[in-house]
Write an enzyme that holds these catalytic residues in place. Structure first.
Site, PDB file in Angstrom:
ATOM      1  N   SER A   1       2.197 -11.539  12.058  1.00  0.00           N
ATOM      2  CA  SER A   1       2.717 -12.874  12.341  1.00  0.00           C
ATOM      3  C   SER A   1       2.311 -13.262  13.756  1.00  0.00           C
ATOM      4  O   SER A   1       1.930 -12.409  14.572  1.00  0.00           O
ATOM      5  CB  SER A   1       4.249 -12.859  12.220  1.00  0.00           C
ATOM      6  OG  SER A   1       4.833 -14.029  12.752  1.00  0.00           O
TER       7      SER A   1
ATOM      8  N   TYR B   1      13.258 -10.822  12.405  1.00  0.00           N
ATOM      9  CA  TYR B   1      11.895 -11.103  11.958  1.00  0.00           C
ATOM     10  C   TYR B   1      10.897 -10.751  13.057  1.00  0.00           C
ATOM     11  O   TYR B   1       9.872 -10.110  12.809  1.00  0.00           O
ATOM     12  CB  TYR B   1      11.768 -12.573  11.567  1.00  0.00           C
ATOM     13  CG  TYR B   1      10.449 -12.936  10.926  1.00  0.00           C
ATOM     14  CD1 TYR B   1      10.233 -12.723   9.568  1.00  0.00           C
ATOM     15  CD2 TYR B   1       9.412 -13.491  11.681  1.00  0.00           C
ATOM     16  CE1 TYR B   1       9.019 -13.046   8.976  1.00  0.00           C
ATOM     17  CE2 TYR B   1       8.203 -13.820  11.097  1.00  0.00           C
ATOM     18  CZ  TYR B   1       8.008 -13.596   9.741  1.00  0.00           C
ATOM     19  OH  TYR B   1       6.804 -13.916   9.162  1.00  0.00           O
TER      20      TYR B   1
END
Length: 256
Positions: A148, A161
């Site tokens: 990410s 996350y």
């Protein structure tokens, strides 16, 4: 003139891939891209990836649904075993399945922390482990983890996350260090801001959406299909000397 035989290093014909979270979005796009390059695909997830399987079979490739809830590691070995039994082997693993929880850090709950870490990091490692054992015994393979932008940055309101995706970056490098000499390439793709279900809340927030677009040199959100070429590259012989790399597909986000 003597003809020189040329081979396509991106050709995945005869290869078998696992793609987790293959029902929609990035997972579906990557699964279809691998099939377009010639691979047969096991589509793994809680929701049966019926549309993805139909698209792959329409390309003339084999595809199978492997049902698994990766919020725990219970199904991990079965995912590998079922793929090998149904499709005849395992050459490529794409760890795409993931979840996200949003809340201010001061309000974030233990349940939301554990849910994200268990799915996004713990299950990824143990699926790498199960696939790695098979690949080492069979001469090698390719593992691609989905990282990410928050592998590189902190973000806001997504503490678990961010932690999970930072962990994916480190795990990718560790496994590359251990397994490169065993014929396994371990790399990652870091998607930029891609229009998927996971980012729907950001797209709907006018202020956040504008701030994101203003930062992207390409001036637009990415499409899930934009990840396909990167996945094919890292899954193919073209990437045989690429190890422990995190490939950003981000419209230039990190460059600004």
């Amino acid at each position: 003139m003597r003809e020189i035989a040329m081979t396509n290093p991106f050709d995945l014909t005869g290869k078998v891939a696992i793609v987790t979270g293959a029902n929609t979005g990035i997972g579906q796009a990557i699964a279809v891209a691998l099939a377009t390059a010639g691979a047969d695909v096991a589509c793994v997830g809680r929701t049966p990836a019926e549309d993805t399987v139909a698209q792959i079979r329409a390309l003339g490739r084999k595809a199978e649904i492997v049902s698994a809830d990766l919020s725990t590691i219970e199904p991990v070995q079965r995912v590998v075993d079922e793929t090998v039994a149904k499709l005849g082997g395992l050459d490529i693993l794409i760890n795409n399945a993931g979840i996200i929880r949003r809340a201010d850090a001061v309000d974030f709950t233990e349940a939301d922390w554990d849910a994200v870490i268990d799915t996004n990091l713990k299950s990824v490692f143990f699926l790498c482990q199960a696939a790695g054992r098979h690949m080492i015994a069979n001469g090698g393979g390719k593992i691609v983890n989905i990282a990410s932008m928050l592998t590189f940055q902190g973000g806001i309101r997504v503490p678990s996350y961010t932690a999970s995706k930072s962990g994916i970056g480190g795990l990718t490098k560790l496994l590359a260090n251990e397994w490169a000499a065993k014929g396994i390439n371990v790399n990652a793709i870091a998607p930029g801001y891609i229009a998927t279900n996971n980012t729907a809340a950001l797209q709907a927030d006018e202020t956040r959406n504008r701030s994101i677009l203003d930062r992207i040199p390409a001036g637009k959100w990415g499409d899930a299909s934009d990840l396909g070429g990167a996945a094919v590259f890292l899954s193919s012989a073209a990437a045989n000397y690429v190890q422990g790399h995190i490939l950003a597909v981000d419209g230039g986000w990190l460059a600004r």
